[in-house]
Design a protein around this motif. Structure first.
Motif, short mmCIF file in Angstrom:
data_model
loop_
_atom_site.label_atom_id
_atom_site.label_comp_id
_atom_site.label_asym_id
_atom_site.label_seq_id
_atom_site.Cartn_x
_atom_site.Cartn_y
_atom_site.Cartn_z
N PHE A 152 0.73 -1.27 0.05
CA PHE A 152 0.14 0.01 0.01
C PHE A 152 0.85 1.22 0.07
CE2 PHE A 152 -2.24 3.53 2.29
CZ PHE A 152 -3.21 3.50 1.73
N CYS A 153 1.82 1.27 0.82
CA CYS A 153 2.92 2.41 0.91
C CYS A 153 3.56 2.56 -0.34
CB CYS A 153 3.76 2.27 2.02
SG CYS A 153 3.17 2.47 3.71
N GLU A 154 3.69 1.57 -1.26
CA GLU A 154 4.60 1.53 -2.24
C GLU A 154 3.66 2.53 -3.38
OE1 GLU A 154 6.48 -1.93 -3.84
OE2 GLU A 154 7.42 -2.26 -1.97
N GLU A 155 2.57 1.97 -3.36
CA GLU A 155 1.47 2.43 -4.12
C GLU A 155 1.19 4.01 -3.93
OE1 GLU A 155 -3.20 1.58 -5.64
OE2 GLU A 155 -2.35 0.25 -4.40
N MET A 156 1.04 4.30 -2.82
CA MET A 156 0.53 5.72 -2.36
C MET A 156 1.77 6.76 -2.34
SD MET A 156 -2.49 5.63 -1.72
CE MET A 156 -2.63 4.51 -3.13
N LYS B 214 3.31 13.35 -5.85
CA LYS B 214 2.94 14.32 -6.93
C LYS B 214 1.77 15.39 -6.59
CE LYS B 214 2.82 10.46 -9.92
NZ LYS B 214 1.92 9.69 -10.84
N GLY B 215 1.55 15.33 -5.10
CA GLY B 215 0.43 15.90 -4.79
C GLY B 215 -1.19 15.49 -5.15
N GLU B 216 -1.14 14.39 -5.45
CA GLU B 216 -2.44 13.89 -5.92
C GLU B 216 -3.35 13.38 -4.69
OE1 GLU B 216 -2.31 11.11 -9.16
OE2 GLU B 216 -0.73 12.32 -10.24
N ILE B 217 -2.47 12.83 -3.49
CA ILE B 217 -3.23 12.54 -2.41
C ILE B 217 -2.78 13.74 -1.49
CG2 ILE B 217 -3.27 10.86 -0.36
CD1 ILE B 217 -4.54 9.78 -2.90
N LYS B 218 -3.74 14.46 -1.04
CA LYS B 218 -3.67 15.54 0.17
C LYS B 218 -3.78 15.07 1.52
CE LYS B 218 -5.30 18.71 -3.37
NZ LYS B 218 -4.93 17.74 -4.41
N TYR B 219 -3.17 15.78 2.55
CA TYR B 219 -3.29 15.23 3.90
C TYR B 219 -2.96 16.44 4.73
CZ TYR B 219 1.97 15.14 3.67
OH TYR B 219 3.22 15.21 3.12
N ALA B 220 -3.31 16.62 5.95
CA ALA B 220 -2.77 17.61 7.23
C ALA B 220 -1.84 16.70 7.92
CB ALA B 220 -4.08 18.03 7.84
N GLU B 221 -0.93 17.39 8.33
CA GLU B 221 0.07 16.75 9.08
C GLU B 221 0.28 17.60 10.37
OE1 GLU B 221 4.22 14.61 8.20
OE2 GLU B 221 4.36 16.55 7.90
N THR B 222 0.29 16.95 11.24
CA THR B 222 0.70 17.41 13.07
C THR B 222 1.78 16.87 13.28
OG1 THR B 222 -1.71 18.06 13.29
CG2 THR B 222 -0.17 17.95 15.08
N VAL B 223 2.93 17.56 13.58
CA VAL B 223 4.02 16.97 14.27
C VAL B 223 4.06 17.38 15.54
CG1 VAL B 223 6.81 17.06 14.14
CG2 VAL B 223 5.44 17.28 12.04
N VAL B 224 4.22 16.19 16.30
CA VAL B 224 4.08 16.47 17.85
C VAL B 224 5.34 16.09 18.58
CG1 VAL B 224 2.98 15.58 20.07
CG2 VAL B 224 1.74 15.68 17.88
N GLU B 225 6.05 16.88 19.20
CA GLU B 225 7.41 16.88 19.82
C GLU B 225 7.29 16.20 21.10
OE1 GLU B 225 10.29 18.17 18.34
OE2 GLU B 225 9.14 19.00 16.41
#
Length: 167
Positions: free
Chosen positions: A125-129, A135-146
């Motif tokens: 799945f990771c290799e496919e995604m 390429k920016g075709e899958i969008k996401y929101a990321e939160t980095v927690v220290e």
């Protein structure tokens, strides 16, 4: 939801804030979304589904929304159950929907999956995604927690309270 959209499916989502609903619709391209905390789930989901009904339901929570969905699913529809966020939040997970008979009468397919049991598929799945994300075709929101391991419990509790856009 984005993967379903890539396959040409109509996608409806739910989120716990108006900001997250806007993110689903405006950034991720969902066809519709509603705020499950401020809207009546049955009314909102029924309106979003419309007369064409529902074919697939991806369940992460296992709460009484499932009962609503069993009424809205078309014959031969599918439920993919992958989580019980309700239990993690301290809510009582749904023991059994009152309309469980719909699984039989509509000839529905109901399957449960756990991440740890299907972990060998994760690499594929990771290799496919990965190229799609790059390429920016899958969008996401990321939160980095220290804070490392010392903040894992606190961070998980924040996830369950809706502090971040994604789970």
């Amino acid at each position: 939801g984005q993967l379903a959209k890539r396959k040409g499916l109509r996608v409806i989502g739910s989120a716990g804030s108006d900001e997250k609903v806007a993110f689903l619709k405006n950034t991720l391209g969902f066809d519709d979304a509603f705020n499950y905390k401020t809207q009546d789930r049955r009314e909102a989901l029924t309106a979003a589904v419309g007369p064409q009904g529902l074919d697939i339901y991806y369940d992460l929570v296992f709460d009484d929304t499932l009962e609503i969905v069993l009424d809205l699913l078309n014959p031969h529809g599918r439920v993919i159950a992958v989580g019980i966020v309700a239990a993690h939040k301290g809510d009582e997970p749904l023991a059994a929907p009152a309309n469980l008979i719909n699984i039989l009468m509509k000839q529905l397919r109901f399957e449960g999956y756990t991440v740890y049991e299907n972990f060998d598929q994760w690499g594929a799945f990771c290799e496919e995604m990965t190229p799609l994300v790059k390429k920016g075709e899958i969008k996401y929101a990321e939160t980095v927690v220290e804070g490392g391991v010392g903040v894992v419990v606190e961070t998980y509790l924040k996830v369950l309270k809706g502090a971040f856009k994604g789970k």
